[in-house]
Write a protein that holds these residues in place. Sequence first.
Motif, mmCIF file in Angstrom:
data_model
loop_
_atom_site.group_PDB
_atom_site.id
_atom_site.type_symbol
_atom_site.label_atom_id
_atom_site.label_comp_id
_atom_site.label_asym_id
_atom_site.label_seq_id
_atom_site.Cartn_x
_atom_site.Cartn_y
_atom_site.Cartn_z
ATOM 1 N N THR A 1 -4.630 7.217 11.728
ATOM 2 C CA THR A 1 -3.739 7.342 12.882
ATOM 3 C C THR A 1 -4.149 8.527 13.753
ATOM 4 O O THR A 1 -4.106 8.447 14.987
ATOM 5 C CB THR A 1 -2.274 7.504 12.431
ATOM 6 O OG1 THR A 1 -1.939 6.436 11.546
ATOM 7 C CG2 THR A 1 -1.341 7.464 13.614
ATOM 8 N N GLN B 1 -0.049 13.729 12.931
ATOM 9 C CA GLN B 1 -0.678 12.535 12.404
ATOM 10 C C GLN B 1 -1.834 12.913 11.480
ATOM 11 O O GLN B 1 -2.410 14.007 11.597
ATOM 12 C CB GLN B 1 -1.215 11.648 13.538
ATOM 13 C CG GLN B 1 -0.186 11.250 14.578
ATOM 14 C CD GLN B 1 0.858 10.279 14.056
ATOM 15 O OE1 GLN B 1 0.839 9.894 12.883
ATOM 16 N NE2 GLN B 1 1.791 9.883 14.917
ATOM 17 N N ASP C 1 1.098 2.760 12.233
ATOM 18 C CA ASP C 1 2.491 2.413 12.533
ATOM 19 C C ASP C 1 3.319 2.430 11.247
ATOM 20 O O ASP C 1 3.129 3.270 10.386
ATOM 21 C CB ASP C 1 2.572 1.054 13.231
ATOM 22 C CG ASP C 1 2.049 1.117 14.655
ATOM 23 O OD1 ASP C 1 1.928 2.228 15.186
ATOM 24 O OD2 ASP C 1 1.760 0.061 15.225
ATOM 25 N N ASN C 2 4.209 1.434 11.098
ATOM 26 C CA ASN C 2 5.027 1.395 9.886
ATOM 27 C C ASN C 2 4.575 0.260 8.984
ATOM 28 O O ASN C 2 3.924 -0.677 9.412
ATOM 29 C CB ASN C 2 6.523 1.270 10.218
ATOM 30 C CG ASN C 2 6.831 -0.027 10.955
ATOM 31 O OD1 ASN C 2 6.627 -1.105 10.429
ATOM 32 N ND2 ASN C 2 7.315 0.092 12.188
ATOM 33 N N ARG D 1 10.598 4.476 21.759
ATOM 34 C CA ARG D 1 10.619 5.197 20.504
ATOM 35 C C ARG D 1 9.267 5.107 19.784
ATOM 36 O O ARG D 1 8.753 6.098 19.269
ATOM 37 C CB ARG D 1 11.730 4.645 19.606
ATOM 38 C CG ARG D 1 12.001 5.503 18.363
ATOM 39 C CD ARG D 1 13.091 4.899 17.504
ATOM 40 N NE ARG D 1 14.289 4.625 18.291
ATOM 41 C CZ ARG D 1 15.011 3.510 18.205
ATOM 42 N NH1 ARG D 1 14.637 2.545 17.378
ATOM 43 N NH2 ARG D 1 16.087 3.341 18.944
ATOM 44 N N ARG D 2 8.686 3.894 19.770
ATOM 45 C CA ARG D 2 7.425 3.700 19.067
ATOM 46 C C ARG D 2 6.284 4.459 19.732
ATOM 47 O O ARG D 2 5.515 5.163 19.071
ATOM 48 C CB ARG D 2 7.089 2.215 18.985
ATOM 49 C CG ARG D 2 5.719 1.908 18.363
ATOM 50 C CD ARG D 2 5.592 2.363 16.915
ATOM 51 N NE ARG D 2 6.579 1.729 16.069
ATOM 52 C CZ ARG D 2 6.454 0.488 15.584
ATOM 53 N NH1 ARG D 2 5.383 -0.214 15.850
ATOM 54 N NH2 ARG D 2 7.403 -0.027 14.835
ATOM 55 N N ASN E 1 13.645 1.286 26.643
ATOM 56 C CA ASN E 1 14.053 1.085 25.246
ATOM 57 C C ASN E 1 14.226 -0.409 24.972
ATOM 58 O O ASN E 1 15.314 -0.878 24.622
ATOM 59 C CB ASN E 1 15.364 1.827 24.963
ATOM 60 C CG ASN E 1 15.201 3.324 25.036
ATOM 61 O OD1 ASN E 1 14.499 3.908 24.229
ATOM 62 N ND2 ASN E 1 15.841 3.943 26.018
ATOM 63 N N SER F 1 6.399 7.049 21.726
ATOM 64 C CA SER F 1 6.597 8.503 21.613
ATOM 65 C C SER F 1 6.203 9.009 20.233
ATOM 66 O O SER F 1 5.728 10.143 20.081
ATOM 67 C CB SER F 1 8.060 8.860 21.896
ATOM 68 O OG SER F 1 8.424 8.500 23.217
ATOM 69 N N SER F 2 6.403 8.160 19.209
ATOM 70 C CA SER F 2 6.134 8.590 17.838
ATOM 71 C C SER F 2 4.666 8.945 17.608
ATOM 72 O O SER F 2 4.342 9.715 16.698
ATOM 73 C CB SER F 2 6.570 7.503 16.848
ATOM 74 O OG SER F 2 5.696 6.385 16.917
ATOM 75 N N TYR F 3 3.776 8.380 18.419
ATOM 76 C CA TYR F 3 2.353 8.698 18.253
ATOM 77 C C TYR F 3 2.051 10.143 18.650
ATOM 78 O O TYR F 3 1.107 10.740 18.126
ATOM 79 C CB TYR F 3 1.494 7.763 19.107
ATOM 80 C CG TYR F 3 1.369 6.364 18.552
ATOM 81 C CD1 TYR F 3 0.446 6.070 17.555
ATOM 82 C CD2 TYR F 3 2.186 5.346 19.022
ATOM 83 C CE1 TYR F 3 0.332 4.786 17.039
ATOM 84 C CE2 TYR F 3 2.075 4.063 18.521
ATOM 85 C CZ TYR F 3 1.154 3.781 17.534
ATOM 86 O OH TYR F 3 1.050 2.516 17.026
ATOM 87 N N ASN G 1 4.576 12.807 19.236
ATOM 88 C CA ASN G 1 5.535 13.888 18.983
ATOM 89 C C ASN G 1 5.624 14.268 17.508
ATOM 90 O O ASN G 1 6.574 14.936 17.089
ATOM 91 C CB ASN G 1 6.927 13.516 19.515
ATOM 92 C CG ASN G 1 7.507 12.296 18.815
ATOM 93 O OD1 ASN G 1 6.963 11.816 17.821
ATOM 94 N ND2 ASN G 1 8.618 11.793 19.344
ATOM 95 N N ARG G 2 4.663 13.825 16.706
ATOM 96 C CA ARG G 2 4.653 14.199 15.298
ATOM 97 C C ARG G 2 3.208 14.424 14.836
ATOM 98 O O ARG G 2 2.270 13.962 15.474
ATOM 99 C CB ARG G 2 5.316 13.122 14.439
ATOM 100 C CG ARG G 2 4.582 11.804 14.427
ATOM 101 C CD ARG G 2 5.274 10.762 13.555
ATOM 102 N NE ARG G 2 6.581 10.379 14.088
ATOM 103 C CZ ARG G 2 7.258 9.322 13.652
ATOM 104 N NH1 ARG G 2 6.779 8.586 12.666
ATOM 105 N NH2 ARG G 2 8.426 9.022 14.199
#
Length: 586
Positions: free
Chosen positions: A52, A48, A280-281, A38-39, A13, A41-43, A45-46
Motif C-alpha cells: 500500500t 501505510q 484496501d480492506n 472516506r475511502r 460521500n 482519504s484513508s490512503y 491520512n494514515r
Amino acid sequence: MNKFSDKLALVPNKPGSYQMKNKDGVIIYVGKAKNLKRRLSSYFNRTQTGKTLMLVNDIHSFEYIVTSTEIESLILEITLIKKYNPKYNILLKDDKSYPYIEFITKPYPILKVVRNVKRKKNVNKLFGPYPNVKAAKKTVEILNRIYPLKKCINTPKKECLYYHIGECLGYCINNNLNTVDMCKDIVSFLKGNSSIVTDKIKEEMTKASNSMNYEKALDLKNMLNDIEITLSKQKIDLNTNEDFDMVNYYYNDNYIAVVIFFIRGGLLFGRDYKVFEYLDNEEDNIIEYIINFYDKSSLVPKKLYVPNLINCELLEEYLKIPVLVPVKGKIHNLLNMCYENAKAILEEKQELIKKNDKERYEAIESLRQILKLDKLHRIESFDNSHLFGTYYVGGMVVFDDFLPNKSEYRKYKIDALVKDDLSAMKEVIYRRYYKVLMENLEKPDLIVVDGGKLQVSVAKDIIDSLGLNIKVVGLAKNDKHKTNMLFDSDLTEINLDSKSKIFLFLSKIQEEVHRYAISYHREIKSKGMLSSILDMAPNIGEVRKKALLKKFGSVKKIKEATIDDLEEILSKDIAQKLYFYLKELD
C-alpha cells in the motif's frame, strides 16, 4: 494529504469506483467504495506499509466515478480492471485455470481433459475442477484402459490397434452399439463412487492371477494403487448430494490466505488456496478474488457458502447464484474447517512470504538508488534467439517489483533479412516502444537488455529517437555464460556483488527472458523448417499462411509464384514484401 486535500474536499460521500494514476497518467489501481470520500482519504491520512505504501508513493492523481449503488460500483470496478489491467491489481490477473474432465456420450463415448469450460454447452457432462492436473489426466488414462471408449481423434475408415487389443468397440465400423451401462458406470465413478471401477479391476486381477498371467495381474494391481492415490477424496457426511463451493479466509498483518473447497456429491473434491499481500480492506479483496476466480478459473458453482463478513448480496448480483452464510450444522462446521485451513496456510507461509517481500523491496530500493531513478516498479527485459544466424525471434518479459507479470510478456517475429543480434535488438526495441507511444501503454521504469555495451547503445539510440526518457542497462555474460557485469546507459560498468539480492534478482530476469525467447524459437522450429519460412515472413500470420498454403499447396510453389500470383491472396504491398523475402532466402 496536503497534495490532494483540495480535491479530496470535493469528493462526495457516495458509492463509486476510483482510479489511481501515476505521473504518466496511467491507471495503476482501481478500487470501489461504499463511501468514496472516506475511502480515498484513508490512503493519505494514515501511515501505510508494504504494498500500500508503494502504491501511495506512486500516485500522482486520482479520478472517481459516482454510482447509484454498491453493486454498480463493483461491476464498474471489475470492468475497469479488465480494461486497464492496473499493475497494483495484480491479484486479479495472475490466477490459473483448473482442468475438468469432459465426458461426451454421443455419438461416441469419449473422455478428455479440458480447461476452457465456459464455452461448453453441456456443462452437466463436466466433472471437477481438478486442482491437480496430473490427477485429471491419470483418471482419464485409467478409465480409457478399463472401458472400451473411443480413443482416436478422427474416425478412421477401418479399425485401429485399440480395437484389436480390446480397448475400443470399433465405433468406426460398428453402428448402434449399446454403451448405456458403460456410460452409467463412468459417470458414477466420476461422481465419486470408485467401487464400481475398483470391483471391476479386482475381478479382472483375479482372473489374470488364476490363469497365471502374473504380468497382467501386477499391471491391474498398480492401476488399483493409482486410483487410490489419484482419486482419493475426503468423505464429508453432509447427508446431501448437492454440488457447491465454499470460501473462507484468514488475514494477519496485511497478508491474507483464501481457501476454496469444491464439494461434489457430498465429497470434498479438492481445494484451491492463495496467499497475498492485500490493499484496501480484506472484505473487498475477498469479493474481488472470488469474482476473479469464477471469471477466469472455472464454472460458477450452483451455490456458494461464505462467512458472515462477506456481502452476499453483492456476490449474488454479480455471480447470479445463491450465496449463503451457514449459521449451524454440518455445513457451518465445514466452513470452520475451511477457515482453519486458511489460518494454517497463512501461518505456515506468511513469514517466508514477508521475508521474500522484504528482500524484494530492499533490492528494488537499492537498485533505484544505484541507477538514480525516481521510481522503480516496472522492468521490461529483452533477448533474441536465432538458428545459425537465421530466423531471429525476440522475447520481452515484464517484471513488476521483481515479480514476473506473464500476461504482459510479448513475442516478436523478426524480419528474415535481419542477420545479426544488434539489428534484431534494434527492430524489437523500436516496435515495442513505438507501440507504447502510439497506444499510450504503460512505460517501464527500466529496460534491461541481454548483452554488453553494443546492445545497450543500440537500445538507447532507439529510445532516444522516440523521445522517451527510459533508463537502459545491459547484463553481460562471461565466457562461461554466467552473468558477471551490469552496464549503465552511459556504458559505465556498475559493480554488483554476485551474492547480493540485486544481482540475484537481475539474473533471474535475465534467465527468464532467455528462456522465453528460446522457447518461442523452439515452438517455431517444431512446426518444421518449411513452415518456419512462412512463420518468419513479414506480415504473414496464421490466417494468411493458411490461405497461401490452401491456394498454392506447398511452400515450394509459393516460392515459385510471381507477385501477381501472390496478389490474388494478399494486398499489393504485402505480396511484394513476401516475394522479395522468399527470393532473399534462395
